[in-house]
Design a protein around this motif. Structure first.
Motif, PDB file in Angstrom:
ATOM      1  N   UNK A 492      81.704 -23.241 -11.480  1.00 38.74           N
ATOM      2  CA  UNK A 492      81.230 -22.578 -10.465  1.00 38.74           C
ATOM      3  C   UNK A 492      79.680 -22.477 -10.173  1.00 38.74           C
ATOM      4  N   UNK A 493      79.054 -22.631 -11.446  1.00 38.15           N
ATOM      5  CA  UNK A 493      77.751 -23.005 -11.334  1.00 38.15           C
ATOM      6  C   UNK A 493      77.201 -24.271 -10.848  1.00 38.15           C
ATOM      7  N   UNK A 494      78.004 -25.215 -10.698  1.00 37.57           N
ATOM      8  CA  UNK A 494      77.753 -26.455 -10.359  1.00 37.57           C
ATOM      9  C   UNK A 494      77.894 -26.461  -8.667  1.00 37.57           C
ATOM     10  N   UNK A 495      78.976 -25.687  -8.630  1.00 34.17           N
ATOM     11  CA  UNK A 495      79.676 -25.565  -6.888  1.00 34.17           C
ATOM     12  C   UNK A 495      78.441 -24.676  -6.330  1.00 34.17           C
ATOM     13  N   UNK A 496      77.785 -23.790  -6.806  1.00 32.78           N
ATOM     14  CA  UNK A 496      76.637 -23.056  -6.166  1.00 32.78           C
ATOM     15  C   UNK A 496      75.386 -23.754  -6.215  1.00 32.78           C
ATOM     16  N   UNK A 529      78.653 -15.641  -8.081  1.00 32.67           N
ATOM     17  CA  UNK A 529      78.769 -15.223  -6.785  1.00 32.67           C
ATOM     18  C   UNK A 529      77.356 -14.487  -6.545  1.00 32.67           C
ATOM     19  N   UNK A 530      76.981 -13.729  -7.501  1.00 28.86           N
ATOM     20  CA  UNK A 530      75.591 -13.080  -7.269  1.00 28.86           C
ATOM     21  C   UNK A 530      74.528 -14.192  -6.661  1.00 28.86           C
ATOM     22  N   UNK A 531      74.399 -15.108  -7.630  1.00 33.82           N
ATOM     23  CA  UNK A 531      73.262 -16.195  -7.082  1.00 33.82           C
ATOM     24  C   UNK A 531      73.898 -16.957  -6.129  1.00 33.82           C
ATOM     25  N   UNK A 532      74.940 -16.934  -5.658  1.00 31.08           N
ATOM     26  CA  UNK A 532      75.409 -17.576  -4.518  1.00 31.08           C
ATOM     27  C   UNK A 532      75.302 -16.939  -3.022  1.00 31.08           C
ATOM     28  N   UNK A 533      75.527 -15.710  -3.255  1.00 31.69           N
ATOM     29  CA  UNK A 533      75.429 -14.540  -1.780  1.00 31.69           C
ATOM     30  C   UNK A 533      74.091 -14.610  -1.215  1.00 31.69           C
ATOM     31  N   UNK A 534      72.913 -14.603  -1.839  1.00 30.63           N
ATOM     32  CA  UNK A 534      71.763 -14.425  -1.127  1.00 30.63           C
ATOM     33  C   UNK A 534      71.165 -15.905  -0.555  1.00 30.63           C
ATOM     34  N   UNK A 535      71.744 -16.883  -1.146  1.00 30.90           N
ATOM     35  CA  UNK A 535      71.643 -18.230  -0.745  1.00 30.90           C
ATOM     36  C   UNK A 535      72.212 -18.681   0.449  1.00 30.90           C
ATOM     37  N   UNK A 536      73.580 -18.211   0.500  1.00 32.05           N
ATOM     38  CA  UNK A 536      74.412 -18.400   1.800  1.00 32.05           C
ATOM     39  C   UNK A 536      73.880 -17.499   2.823  1.00 32.05           C
ATOM     40  N   UNK A 537      73.263 -16.380   2.696  1.00 35.90           N
ATOM     41  CA  UNK A 537      72.828 -15.443   3.456  1.00 35.90           C
ATOM     42  C   UNK A 537      71.589 -16.218   4.255  1.00 35.90           C
ATOM     43  N   UNK A 538      70.629 -16.566   3.331  1.00 32.00           N
ATOM     44  CA  UNK A 538      69.725 -17.478   3.747  1.00 32.00           C
ATOM     45  C   UNK A 538      70.001 -18.602   4.535  1.00 32.00           C
ATOM     46  N   UNK A 539      70.992 -19.313   4.296  1.00 32.27           N
ATOM     47  CA  UNK A 539      71.533 -20.535   5.025  1.00 32.27           C
ATOM     48  C   UNK A 539      71.978 -19.938   6.381  1.00 32.27           C
ATOM     49  N   UNK A 540      72.812 -18.973   6.414  1.00 33.01           N
ATOM     50  CA  UNK A 540      73.203 -18.456   7.635  1.00 33.01           C
ATOM     51  C   UNK A 540      71.934 -17.937   8.714  1.00 33.01           C
ATOM     52  N   UNK A 541      71.160 -17.351   8.058  1.00 33.20           N
ATOM     53  CA  UNK A 541      69.790 -16.910   8.892  1.00 33.20           C
ATOM     54  C   UNK A 541      69.171 -18.089   9.449  1.00 33.20           C
ATOM     55  N   UNK A 542      69.016 -18.894   8.716  1.00 35.01           N
ATOM     56  CA  UNK A 542      68.319 -20.360   9.406  1.00 35.01           C
ATOM     57  C   UNK A 542      69.131 -20.782  10.559  1.00 35.01           C
ATOM     58  N   UNK A 543      70.402 -20.697  10.389  1.00 39.16           N
ATOM     59  CA  UNK A 543      71.393 -21.108  11.497  1.00 39.16           C
ATOM     60  C   UNK A 543      71.466 -20.203  12.513  1.00 39.16           C
ATOM     61  N   UNK A 544      70.698 -18.845  12.469  1.00 40.15           N
ATOM     62  CA  UNK A 544      71.011 -17.970  13.246  1.00 40.15           C
ATOM     63  C   UNK A 544      72.137 -16.940  13.590  1.00 40.15           C
TER      64      UNK A 544
END
Length: 771
Positions: A492-496, A529-544
């Motif tokens: 899981x950590x590797x995937x994140x 999941x906690x470490x993944x969600x804020x990074x996913x949100x940042x990537x989505x925000x960069x993409x608009x």
């Protein structure tokens, strides 16, 4: 008797807990040396007071070093490779840079007029000498004061032999009145009255006091120890026992200098006066570096021959005998030994053939502590856990050193670097984390299952340091091993972290895909999941993508369910970033300040800098240009202090930073922008956060306030310019180099938007009229 005057000193000098007796001549002579020499070494017998003299010299020299006086205690550093890192830590520089520690120090001191005190260099002479040589050749205004029983042997080193405290001649008659003119008897009487407030001396005692000081050779540490015995012995009894002990133990350290034998004899005498359980505890406590808690003493030192329930009483006895000293702290009770006392205890522990067993128990204790903190990470108490790890850094390093140097302890080494992952990655010690993870992996069995967790931790550390290639290699190896053994948590950590490796260089589509897959596949693992969600949100925000806000709120909700704070702050930051991207500035400020408020609990300078960056961008977008400029000045100072930059976190954030810079360049006069940036750059980390959270005072300031643009030193220089002094005369008056005055004058002209000394003089006159 000298008394340190209360004054504000930039740096980290500790406050004295006992009065400083005498030494005025020595202070003056060392200061005179420092005025002309860039490296001064205080040498002398152990216990003579080198550390205390160096601290007092630094404290009273504050005006000569406007950029600070910094004490670096090397007594707890056992590895020569850690000398430069100890300096970095003492300067409170957060190590998240991929450059060497030495390069970071050179850059930090390049333009500073500062004093560094390297204390207890004798066991690290070669490395200390090399570091001093590098810093002095690279940093023109730096001065270094060292304490060492052995000279560093560096070109330009000036040596000052610290004398023992002054005493009357053995042949001169003494009275109580005449004793007051000498430092050694003054100290003995003062310290004796601290343990026996009812002590009353008569003229008959004057000769005994003088003879006790003579037996002790005027060594401050020896006097401290002897004075502690006056709690239960009379002065004549102390004198009698000193005479017998010195005769008996004169040859106790045949290879040492005579005064070292004298000090050894005194410590040996103190040891012999302890009860057997106290002696045993004294020896075992020597395993700790940099202090210890009561719980650590109980956990490491107790045994069948030393019951755990007796440890507290024994510690109390050792404190009363000046073997231990309590350390002021808001946390659990904490104690430390003087290094000379600790060395003596280690010698006794070696005689008992217990060193290996105690090092193992010490490692086990701190491994359990680190694993407890890591295991409870995703819940309340994160900041307290990191504070505890910081307080135990010397002991954790000692444990890591033993584990990575002992072949049979490779499992402990791997477990310890894994357990300390949040210390490395959330508390600003990335460089140190890489060093220890690399070392632990290097000495461990290359095919063992215990490497798996250490590999993903190594990948995380390397990612944050910007070394994507090395991080990917570690993650690939971890994935292979974890797949073979079915270690789902590691996978899981590797995937994140694979998503992080795509996000940092700005590869948004693969980053989003990796993060979404991680959330789907490991939805039952809150850590991942906690470490993944804020990074996913940042990537989505960069993409608009407007779904970024929903993702960030999901991260906030997950954190709130667990009582977790650190990833919550990052989720709030990504929420604010998405709101900023879509022009919702009021909401963005509210979210980002909530994130930054949480960061006040942590030592995560990177996180705080990212959040202050966002607040600066929002301010510029809202037309609050002076506020944005001041924030940018503060942020620039933070990035410089930690040796990192926004560029390491991807091109999208870098583009926002550049846009803010362009807006400020077009919207503010250069003089105003420079002044605001200077205001911001002058703030320390806590002040910068405080200002970012509440910038309201700026609204009441006039458009330009040149008097507050200048630092205290620059105002002082401006006053002297107004008096008609030349740069060289000002340098002589302030005891600095003309080059430093040139630099201050250029700063003044730039900040005031002036071009001549006459304008500075006129401005100074107007300032006085307005006061």
């Amino acid at each position: 008797m000298g008394r340190r005057k209360p004054t504000h000193v930039v740096g980290n000098l500790p406050f004295a807990v006992t009065s400083f007796v005498g030494r005025q001549r020595e202070i003056r002579e060392v200061r005179e040396l420092l005025a002309t020499a860039r490296l001064v070494t205080l040498t002398g017998v152990g216990g003579v007071g080198k550390t205390r003299l160096a601290s007092e010299v630094a404290a009273v020299s504050g005006r000569s070093f406007p950029d600070g006086a910094w004490l670096v205690d090397l007594s707890g550093v056992g590895d020569a490779d850690l000398v430069a890192r100890a300096v970095l830590s003492s300067l409170a520089i957060v190590d998240v840079s991929n450059r060497t520690v030495e390069e970071q120090l050179v850059e930090h001191f390049a333009d500073l007029q500062a004093l560094v005190v390297l204390d207890n260099c004798e066991h690290l002479v070669d490395m200390c000498g090399a570091l001093c040589n590098l810093l002095l050749r690279s940093c023109a205004e730096l001065r270094i004061l060292t304490t060492s029983r052995e000279l560093l042997g560096v070109a330009g080193e000036h040596v000052y032999t610290v004398p023992t405290l002054s005493m009357p001649s053995p042949y001169d008659p003494v009275t109580l009145g005449s004793l007051a003119a000498y430092d050694a008897p003054t100290m003995l009487v003062e310290r004796a009255r601290a343990v026996r407030p009812d002590l009353t001396l008569t003229e008959r005692d004057a000769d005994v006091v003088a003879r006790v000081c003579e037996r002790l050779d005027g060594i401050p540490l020896a006097i401290e120890l002897a004075a502690s015995r006056l709690r239960s012995l009379s002065l004549p009894a102390v004198l009698d026992r000193l005479k017998d002990r010195f005769v008996l133990l004169a040859g106790g350290m045949r290879g040492a200098a005579p005064r070292q034998r004298t000090l050894w004899a005194l410590i040996d005498w103190s040891y012999e006066l302890c009860r057997p359980p106290e002696r045993l505890l004294w020896a075992r406590l020597s395993v700790f570096a940099g202090g210890f808690t009561l719980a650590a003493a109980e956990g490491v030192c107790a045994g069948p021959d030393l019951p755990r329930e007796h440890i507290l009483d024994l510690i109390d006895h050792l404190v009363a005998q000046s073997i231990l000293a309590p350390v002021p702290t808001d946390g659990p009770p904490r104690y430390r030994m003087l290094e000379t006392i600790r060395e003596y205890g280690w010698h006794r522990l070696t005689e008992r053939d217990e060193t290996d067993a105690l090092r193992k128990r010490q490692c086990d204790h701190y491994l359990a502590l680190a694993e407890r903190i890591a295991g409870a990470w995703n819940g309340p108490g994160q900041a307290a856990g990191l504070t505890e790890l910081r307080a135990e850094r010397d002991n954790l390093r000692t444990a890591l050193d033993w584990a990575t140097s002992t072949p049979a302890a490779d499992r402990e080494a791997l477990a310890l670097v894994t357990a300390m992952r949040y210390h490395w990655c959330a508390d600003g010690f990335l460089g140190e984390g890489r060093r220890w993870t690399d070392r632990a992996l290097r000495v461990a069995d290359r095919s063992g299952p215990h490497r798996i967790s250490a590999l993903w931790v190594a990948g995380w550390v390397r990612l944050l340091l910007g070394d994507l290639e090395a991080a990917t290699a570690a993650l690939d190896r971890c994935a292979a091993d974890a797949t073979a053994l079915g270690d789902r948590h590691a996978l899981g950590w590797v995937s994140c972290l694979r998503g992080t490796a795509e996000l940092l260089p700005g590869h948004l589509a693969p980053a989003i895909a990796a993060f979404e897959q991680t959330v789907e596949d490991y939805s039952d693992d809150d850590d991942v999941v906690g470490m993944t969600l804020f990074q996913l949100a940042m990537a989505q925000a960069h993409a608009g993508d407007r779904s970024a806000e929903a993702t960030a709120r999901r991260g906030i909700e997950l954190a709130d369910r667990r009582g977790e704070r650190w990833t919550k702050s990052y989720s709030l930051w990504t929420l604010g970033y998405s709101q900023y991207i879509h022009g919702e500035y009021d909401n963005a400020v509210e979210s980002t300040r909530a994130a930054l408020e949480i960061q006040r609990e942590f030592n995560d300078h990177v996180g705080a800098a990212l959040m202050m960056e966002l607040l600066a961008w929002i301010a510029a977008a809202r037309g609050e240009y002076r506020h944005a400029a001041r924030l940018m000045g503060a942020i620039g100072s933070v990035w410089r202090r930690i040796g990192a930059s926004l560029a390491a976190f991807g091109p999208h954030l870098g583009a926002q930073h550049s846009a803010c810079e362009n807006t400020l360049a077009q919207s503010l006069r250069q003089a105003v922008q420079s002044a605001e940036r200077a205001h911001g750059a002058a703030l320390d980390h806590a002040q910068a956060i405080r200002y970012a959270l509440d910038p309201s005072p700026i609204a009441q300031e006039p458009a330009e306030q040149p008097d507050t643009m200048l630092t205290a030193r620059e105002r002082q220089v401006a006053e002297l310019v107004a008096q008609g002094l030349s740069n060289r005369q000002i340098a002589q008056r302030l005891v600095v180099s003309p080059r430093t005055i040139d630099r201050h004058l250029q700063n003044i002209l730039c900040k005031l938007d002036y071009s001549s000394r006459a304008q500075i003089a006129a401005w100074t006159a107007r300032s006085h009229l307005l006061q």
